[in-house]
Design a protein around this motif. Structure first.
Motif, PDB file in Angstrom:
ATOM      1  N   ASP A  18       0.828  -1.206   0.000  1.00 56.33           N
ATOM      2  CA  ASP A  18       0.000   0.000   0.000  1.00 56.33           C
ATOM      3  C   ASP A  18       0.862   1.255   0.000  1.00 56.33           C
ATOM      4  O   ASP A  18       0.530   2.251  -0.636  1.00 56.33           O
ATOM      5  N   LEU A  19       1.981   1.207   0.711  1.00 54.37           N
ATOM      6  CA  LEU A  19       2.895   2.343   0.746  1.00 54.37           C
ATOM      7  C   LEU A  19       3.480   2.600  -0.637  1.00 54.37           C
ATOM      8  O   LEU A  19       3.610   3.742  -1.072  1.00 54.37           O
ATOM      9  N   ARG A  20       3.848   1.526  -1.316  1.00 52.12           N
ATOM     10  CA  ARG A  20       4.414   1.654  -2.657  1.00 52.12           C
ATOM     11  C   ARG A  20       3.382   2.269  -3.600  1.00 52.12           C
ATOM     12  O   ARG A  20       3.664   3.190  -4.357  1.00 52.12           O
ATOM     13  N   HIS A  21       2.163   1.751  -3.533  1.00 52.77           N
ATOM     14  CA  HIS A  21       1.091   2.253  -4.385  1.00 52.77           C
ATOM     15  C   HIS A  21       0.804   3.722  -4.075  1.00 52.77           C
ATOM     16  O   HIS A  21       0.624   4.534  -4.986  1.00 52.77           O
ATOM     17  N   ALA A  22       0.806   4.068  -2.800  1.00 53.41           N
ATOM     18  CA  ALA A  22       0.567   5.460  -2.410  1.00 53.41           C
ATOM     19  C   ALA A  22       1.662   6.373  -2.943  1.00 53.41           C
ATOM     20  O   ALA A  22       1.383   7.492  -3.393  1.00 53.41           O
ATOM     21  N   GLY A  23       2.892   5.903  -2.902  1.00 53.67           N
ATOM     22  CA  GLY A  23       3.997   6.703  -3.424  1.00 53.67           C
ATOM     23  C   GLY A  23       3.875   6.949  -4.915  1.00 53.67           C
ATOM     24  O   GLY A  23       4.087   8.068  -5.398  1.00 53.67           O
ATOM     25  N   LEU A  24       3.530   5.905  -5.652  1.00 52.63           N
ATOM     26  CA  LEU A  24       3.362   6.055  -7.101  1.00 52.63           C
ATOM     27  C   LEU A  24       2.190   6.981  -7.412  1.00 52.63           C
ATOM     28  O   LEU A  24       2.284   7.845  -8.286  1.00 52.63           O
ATOM     29  N   SER A  25       1.099   6.796  -6.687  1.00 51.99           N
ATOM     30  CA  SER A  25      -0.085   7.627  -6.898  1.00 51.99           C
ATOM     31  C   SER A  25       0.205   9.091  -6.590  1.00 51.99           C
ATOM     32  O   SER A  25      -0.241   9.978  -7.312  1.00 51.99           O
ATOM     33  N   ALA A  26       0.966   9.332  -5.535  1.00 52.12           N
ATOM     34  CA  ALA A  26       1.314  10.712  -5.170  1.00 52.12           C
ATOM     35  C   ALA A  26       2.150  11.362  -6.261  1.00 52.12           C
ATOM     36  O   ALA A  26       1.971  12.548  -6.562  1.00 52.12           O
ATOM     37  N   ARG A  27       3.055  10.613  -6.842  1.00 49.67           N
ATOM     38  CA  ARG A  27       3.875  11.162  -7.933  1.00 49.67           C
ATOM     39  C   ARG A  27       3.009  11.531  -9.132  1.00 49.67           C
ATOM     40  O   ARG A  27       3.173  12.592  -9.731  1.00 49.67           O
ATOM     41  N   LEU A  28       2.091  10.646  -9.494  1.00 48.41           N
ATOM     42  CA  LEU A  28       1.200  10.938 -10.618  1.00 48.41           C
ATOM     43  C   LEU A  28       0.303  12.130 -10.316  1.00 48.41           C
ATOM     44  O   LEU A  28       0.133  13.005 -11.160  1.00 48.41           O
ATOM     45  N   ALA A  29      -0.272  12.160  -9.123  1.00 51.15           N
ATOM     46  CA  ALA A  29      -1.145  13.268  -8.743  1.00 51.15           C
ATOM     47  C   ALA A  29      -0.381  14.583  -8.705  1.00 51.15           C
ATOM     48  O   ALA A  29      -0.950  15.644  -8.950  1.00 51.15           O
ATOM     49  N   GLY A  30       0.915  14.513  -8.439  1.00 47.25           N
ATOM     50  CA  GLY A  30       1.750  15.705  -8.407  1.00 47.25           C
ATOM     51  C   GLY A  30       2.199  16.174  -9.774  1.00 47.25           C
ATOM     52  O   GLY A  30       2.879  17.180  -9.895  1.00 47.25           O
ATOM     53  N   GLY A  31       1.829  15.436 -10.798  1.00 43.40           N
ATOM     54  CA  GLY A  31       2.145  15.848 -12.159  1.00 43.40           C
ATOM     55  C   GLY A  31       3.413  15.250 -12.740  1.00 43.40           C
ATOM     56  O   GLY A  31       3.872  15.678 -13.792  1.00 43.40           O
ATOM     57  N   ALA A  32       3.984  14.258 -12.067  1.00 41.93           N
ATOM     58  CA  ALA A  32       5.192  13.618 -12.604  1.00 41.93           C
ATOM     59  C   ALA A  32       4.857  12.884 -13.901  1.00 41.93           C
ATOM     60  O   ALA A  32       3.733  12.407 -14.090  1.00 41.93           O
ATOM     61  N   ASP A  33       5.823  12.810 -14.757  1.00 44.59           N
ATOM     62  CA  ASP A  33       5.669  12.138 -16.041  1.00 44.59           C
ATOM     63  C   ASP A  33       5.412  10.640 -15.828  1.00 44.59           C
ATOM     64  O   ASP A  33       6.213   9.970 -15.173  1.00 44.59           O
ATOM     65  N   PRO A  34       4.300  10.101 -16.346  1.00 43.51           N
ATOM     66  CA  PRO A  34       3.988   8.682 -16.149  1.00 43.51           C
ATOM     67  C   PRO A  34       5.089   7.737 -16.615  1.00 43.51           C
ATOM     68  O   PRO A  34       5.331   6.700 -15.987  1.00 43.51           O
ATOM     69  N   GLN A  35       5.782   8.083 -17.682  1.00 43.96           N
ATOM     70  CA  GLN A  35       6.853   7.213 -18.178  1.00 43.96           C
ATOM     71  C   GLN A  35       7.990   7.123 -17.154  1.00 43.96           C
ATOM     72  O   GLN A  35       8.529   6.056 -16.901  1.00 43.96           O
ATOM     73  N   THR A  36       8.327   8.231 -16.543  1.00 45.67           N
ATOM     74  CA  THR A  36       9.381   8.250 -15.523  1.00 45.67           C
ATOM     75  C   THR A  36       8.944   7.490 -14.274  1.00 45.67           C
ATOM     76  O   THR A  36       9.710   6.711 -13.710  1.00 45.67           O
ATOM     77  N   VAL A  37       7.706   7.713 -13.842  1.00 42.35           N
ATOM     78  CA  VAL A  37       7.187   7.017 -12.659  1.00 42.35           C
ATOM     79  C   VAL A  37       7.185   5.514 -12.901  1.00 42.35           C
ATOM     80  O   VAL A  37       7.613   4.736 -12.049  1.00 42.35           O
ATOM     81  N   ALA A  38       6.726   5.097 -14.069  1.00 41.40           N
ATOM     82  CA  ALA A  38       6.681   3.664 -14.395  1.00 41.40           C
ATOM     83  C   ALA A  38       8.075   3.059 -14.412  1.00 41.40           C
ATOM     84  O   ALA A  38       8.299   1.980 -13.856  1.00 41.40           O
ATOM     85  N   LYS A  39       9.006   3.748 -15.019  1.00 40.28           N
ATOM     86  CA  LYS A  39      10.378   3.241 -15.097  1.00 40.28           C
ATOM     87  C   LYS A  39      10.973   3.060 -13.705  1.00 40.28           C
ATOM     88  O   LYS A  39      11.569   2.030 -13.403  1.00 40.28           O
ATOM     89  N   ARG A  40      10.794   4.047 -12.854  1.00 41.26           N
ATOM     90  CA  ARG A  40      11.343   3.968 -11.495  1.00 41.26           C
ATOM     91  C   ARG A  40      10.676   2.872 -10.667  1.00 41.26           C
ATOM     92  O   ARG A  40      11.283   2.315  -9.760  1.00 41.26           O
TER      93      ARG A  40
END
Length: 79
Positions: A18-40
């Motif tokens: 859940d923590l991992r999912h929350a971190g990814l979701s926060a990055r997306l909600a913050g406007g981070a590039d989906p390709q970068t978030v997915a790669k990381r």
């Protein structure tokens, strides 16, 4: 484990995914590039968006601001 020793015996540690999912979701909600978030995250963009797309639906204002800023840069640059 990524949690500090004092965190391991708390509710925080019960479901670390859940923590991992929350971190990814926060990055997306913050406007981070989906390709970068997915790669990381070690995901494909398709998997990331299938799971987390609801977190980028509210990003119209941020996206529009980025587009406007880019257009302003281009119109202010010498030709």
């Amino acid at each position: 484990m990524a949690l500090a020793p004092e965190e391991r015996n708390t509710r925080l540690a019960e479901r670390p995914y859940d923590l991992r999912h929350a971190g990814l979701s926060a990055r997306l909600a913050g406007g981070a590039d989906p390709q970068t978030v997915a790669k990381r995250a070690g995901h494909s963009v398709v998997v990331l968006l299938r799971v987390s797309t609801k977190f980028i639906n509210d990003s119209d204002d941020a996206t529009n601001a980025k587009i406007a800023a880019r257009l302003a840069e281009r119109s202010n640059s010498p030709t």
